[in-house]
Design an enzyme around this catalytic site. Structure first.
Site, PDB file in Angstrom:
ATOM      1  N   ARG A   1      37.791  38.853  42.472  1.00 25.05           N
ATOM      2  CA  ARG A   1      36.878  38.274  43.467  1.00 25.05           C
ATOM      3  C   ARG A   1      36.925  39.044  44.794  1.00 25.05           C
ATOM      4  O   ARG A   1      35.902  39.160  45.470  1.00 25.05           O
ATOM      5  CB  ARG A   1      37.179  36.790  43.659  1.00 25.05           C
TER       6      ARG A   1
ATOM      7  N   ASP B   1      41.048  30.271  38.413  1.00 21.40           N
ATOM      8  CA  ASP B   1      40.967  29.347  39.542  1.00 21.40           C
ATOM      9  C   ASP B   1      39.879  28.289  39.327  1.00 21.40           C
ATOM     10  O   ASP B   1      39.054  28.407  38.423  1.00 21.40           O
ATOM     11  CB  ASP B   1      40.662  30.131  40.830  1.00 21.40           C
TER      12      ASP B   1
ATOM     13  N   ARG C   1      46.013  32.480  34.537  1.00 19.62           N
ATOM     14  CA  ARG C   1      45.294  31.345  35.119  1.00 19.62           C
ATOM     15  C   ARG C   1      43.869  31.752  35.417  1.00 19.62           C
ATOM     16  O   ARG C   1      43.568  32.926  35.600  1.00 19.62           O
ATOM     17  CB  ARG C   1      45.917  30.942  36.445  1.00 19.62           C
TER      18      ARG C   1
END
Lengths: 244, 244
Positions: free
Chosen positions: A197, A52, A50
């Site tokens: 992140r 975000d 995935r």
């Protein structure tokens, strides 16, 4: 059946992320709808992982199966004509039967870009994190060096992360300057949710002098017990490439 | 009275150009409204020139006068807090009385960026012209060399151009590759309406082999009589700097 591998570039600004979800439009949904129009049959697309909301990709890998034997150009130029301007197929090719973009992936390259300019930049606002303060790059590089190798990254994931194991191998965390931009290139075998992140948020704390470079090593010595830095904002992140 | 000089960066994607006009929102209008909020008085801003709808700027210069003696930080960081994310002041400084951003300008630097990749790129779609065909760069450089110098650019302007004289001096037309991107940097004393975009459109015709490099010289030998190339699309153009 044919298994088709797609390499996708997308601007994540206007999407709720890669994965189909109830609130907001996802990249996956838009790709599946375009494929369904092209193939005139429902299509389920599987990806290498995935991204975000707000995160971009230059080399997201996705795959699907179809009984229809269309030429590969239909899945590149043909599909591109049906996709919106912020999503495009860069490459389409037939993959071996059973190709699984997620489980077959050997590693990934993410790039996070920080804008160090004194003032915010309208032209790169969707693709950088504007960190106005002066950053100590030498300290950040030292902090980054502690991240390379096989470590327990339990301190580097969000609450919602469902991964059962938290040990990952990071092959490189490289800093590169390009004018006012600072690129942080992270390559590794696998990543927990928001891991890149949080790695970047931690390195920026080091660069701002709020955390010592060697404190990064403690995050691996006491995994999940010591707090890593904040999660850097999504728009600076881009999935560059998935390795197979 | 104080004369304040602003250096502005903006993403022109969502604007009808720099200049205030009845249809659509202009950059000038947004800057004037933010200044009026800051100064609590109506403000008229004068710029070094216009940019068309969709054209960007890294270094647009604008100026205004006010009797209020605010510190320069009010016109940079203060104004930035009132401006939308796609417009920002990069620099604010007090200019000599009577400073005129348009008439005092000694020259300008424009950059036009062409994306030469096989497929359209979602991540740079607002900032490049996607010219899919193979371009002969050597021919383009030869064509560009004919543009340098003082010439009558009557063939290089749109119908709506109101300039009385069409002789301009071009100091440089430089091509530079950056991965799949081709930057065309044009520096000169002054520009007619759409001149850079028509120069680029002409050079792309040369690069595609539809026009010879030496044909460019004929456009100056018979100004306004021979047809230049098409106007390249706006989103590839950026006003980089205004020289004083």
């Amino acid at each position: 059946m044919h298994t088709i591998k797609l390499v996708l570039e997308y601007d994540g600004t206007n999407y709720a992320g890669w994965q189909i979800q109830p609130n907001g439009i996802s990249v996956q949904q838009v790709v599946e709808e375009a494929l369904a129009r092209l193939l005139k049959e429902p299509v389920r697309v599987h990806s290498s992982g995935r991204t975000d909301a707000g995160v971009h990709a230059r080399g997201m890998v996705a795959a699907f199966t179809t009984a229809k034997g269309l030429p590969m150009r239909a899945f590149s130029d043909g599909l591109n004509a049906l996709l919106p301007p912020d999503i495009a197929v860069m490459e389409a090719l037939e993959a071996p039967d059973g190709f699984n973009p997620r489980f077959d992936a050997a590693g990934k390259h993410y790039r996070y870009t920080i804008h160090r300019g004194e003032r915010r930049s309208p032209l790169c606002r969707h693709y950088v994190w504007h960190a106005r303060e002066t950053l100590d790059l030498a300290a950040m590089e030292k902090g980054a060096s502690h991240m390379v190798g096989e470590h327990d990254f339990a301190s580097f994931r969000t609450a919602g992360c469902a991964a059962r194991t938290t040990v990952r191998r990071i092959d490189a965390v490289d800093l590169a300057l390009e004018g006012d931009l600072l690129h942080i290139d992270v390559k590794g075998s696998g990543f927990l949710r928001n891991m890149v992140r949080i790695m970047v948020g931690t390195l920026v704390e080091v660069g701002r002098g709020r955390r010592s470079a060697d404190d990064v090593a403690l995050l691996f010595r006491y995994p999940g017990e010591r707090f890593a830095g904040p999660t850097a904002p999504p728009q600076g992140l881009c999935l560059m490439e998935v390795y197979y």
